[in-house]
Scaffold this motif. Structure first.
Motif, mmCIF file in Angstrom:
data_model
loop_
_atom_site.group_PDB
_atom_site.id
_atom_site.type_symbol
_atom_site.label_atom_id
_atom_site.label_comp_id
_atom_site.label_asym_id
_atom_site.label_seq_id
_atom_site.Cartn_x
_atom_site.Cartn_y
_atom_site.Cartn_z
ATOM 1 N N GLU A 22 8.889 0.921 -4.745
ATOM 2 C CA GLU A 22 7.441 0.900 -4.941
ATOM 3 C C GLU A 22 6.997 2.190 -5.617
ATOM 4 N N THR A 24 4.746 5.225 -6.352
ATOM 5 C CA THR A 24 3.762 6.029 -5.628
ATOM 6 C C THR A 24 3.307 7.161 -6.523
ATOM 7 N N THR A 181 -7.362 2.363 -6.018
ATOM 8 C CA THR A 181 -6.103 1.957 -5.392
ATOM 9 C C THR A 181 -5.604 0.618 -5.915
ATOM 10 N N ARG A 189 1.340 0.393 -10.448
ATOM 11 C CA ARG A 189 2.271 -0.084 -9.426
ATOM 12 C C ARG A 189 3.023 -1.316 -9.908
#
Length: 337
Positions: A22, A24, A181, A189
């Motif tokens: 993932e 970050t 986000t 992401r």
């Protein structure tokens, strides 16, 4: 403009972006602020600071829009890096001799090292540089634009809009948190996911948020209130890049922006508003993503499309009311970045 990029493999970006499962984002920025009371040692002062950006970067693009909307061009000069860079730093390859004409440096890295020798984190844009010392003051991009609105008021142009009005700050902050986000960082992401599972989860989160925005913007012209605010600036810089790079390059391909009626009309409305579309450079945007992200595009071939002509077609958002600049006026001076 012919975009040039180096074939030097010594500082290749391979392995710099897709580093695990993932993705970050490192959000540890230099948090020094430039304020009226100089609490951190840096007072608001016209002519002292240089905003360094790249037209390709969405995080930097926010600062160029806000600077233009507020009319801070005479108070804060601007340096523009080229769209491509290697693993070391953004460079001033658009300037004669490859040097920023005010700072006299070839790489933004030099200003970071002036502040912190061998600065260990990413050399990011936007960055505000103290011209007398040649050192970076801050690269904290969310705070930079808020401070332009709240700390630099003495240097705003006549008719500057209220991009962060006190009465709406709580709602703006709430909307911004979700947009950051799930959307601004959500596309990254997807693009930099190192596993199928991480990508699938990021993809679902992104489009859940875009569906929320589609519904919200179907009945109101702007994200918060009836005028343009900081929230619209932050969303626009992702939307304007969506079909050009995120849809294909980052595999955000459930649908294109042009297939989401409210978001597409909203994005065109902003694009056609002075301060937004006149700060967009699609050629440099595509060059950055497709050339720099060698993990995703090892051939570094830059696509010719998509067709950009749709951005100037009628958007019809006037029927929702709203006043783009509130009691203010649009910027009129020529764009310098």
């Amino acid at each position: 403009m012919d975009i040039q990029h180096s074939a030097n493999t010594e500082f290749s970006t391979r392995g710099a972006y897709v580093t695990g499962s993932e993705y970050t984002r490192d959000t540890n920025y230099i948090e020094t602020r430039i304020t009226r009371n100089a609490a951190d040692g840096y007072p608001v002062e016209a002519g002292r600071y240089r905003l360094v950006v790249a037209r390709a970067c969405p995080w930097a693009h926010r600062s160029t829009i806000v600077r233009r909307l507020l009319g801070l061009e005479d108070a804060i000069s601007i340096g523009v890096c080229g769209p491509t860079h290697d693993a070391r730093s953004w460079t001033f390859d658009l300037d004669p001799g490859g040097l920023d004409p005010v700072l006299g440096i070839p790489r933004l890295q030099d200003a970071y090292f002036k502040r912190t020798p061998n600065y260990p984190r990413g050399i990011t844009v936007p960055a505000v540089v103290d011209v007398p010392s040649g050192a970076v003051v801050t690269n904290n991009f969310p705070q930079i634009t808020l401070d332009f609105s709240t700390e630099w008021g003495a240097f705003h142009r006549d008719g500057a809009p209220a991009l962060y009005p006190e009465a709406l700050r709580e709602e703006i902050d709430t909307v911004n948190a979700r947009v950051f986000t799930e959307v601004n960082n959500g596309v990254y992401r997807c693009g930099f996911a190192g596993s199928q599972e991480a990508y699938d989860a990021a993809y679902d989160r992104l489009f859940t948020a875009l569906d929320w925005l589609e519904e919200r913007l179907a009945t109101q012209r702007y994200l918060v209130g009836d005028t343009i605010t900081e929230a619209d600036v932050r969303l626009f810089t992702t939307l304007v890049r969506f079909d050009a790079v995120y849809h294909g390059h980052f595999k955000c391909n459930r649908n294109k922006l042009i297939e989401m009626p409210a978001l597409w009309a909203y994005a065109r409305d902003l694009y056609q508003t002075p301060g937004f579309g006149d700060t967009v450079n699609f050629e440099q945007i595509k060059a950055h993503y497709y050339i720099v992200h060698e993990d995703l595009n090892p051939t570094q071939i830059v696509p010719k499309g998509p067709d950009e002509s749709g951005w100037t077609t009628p958007h019809g958002r006037e029927v929702l009311g709203g006043r783009p600049f509130g009691d203010g006026t649009p910027p009129t001076r020529p764009v310098d970045a």
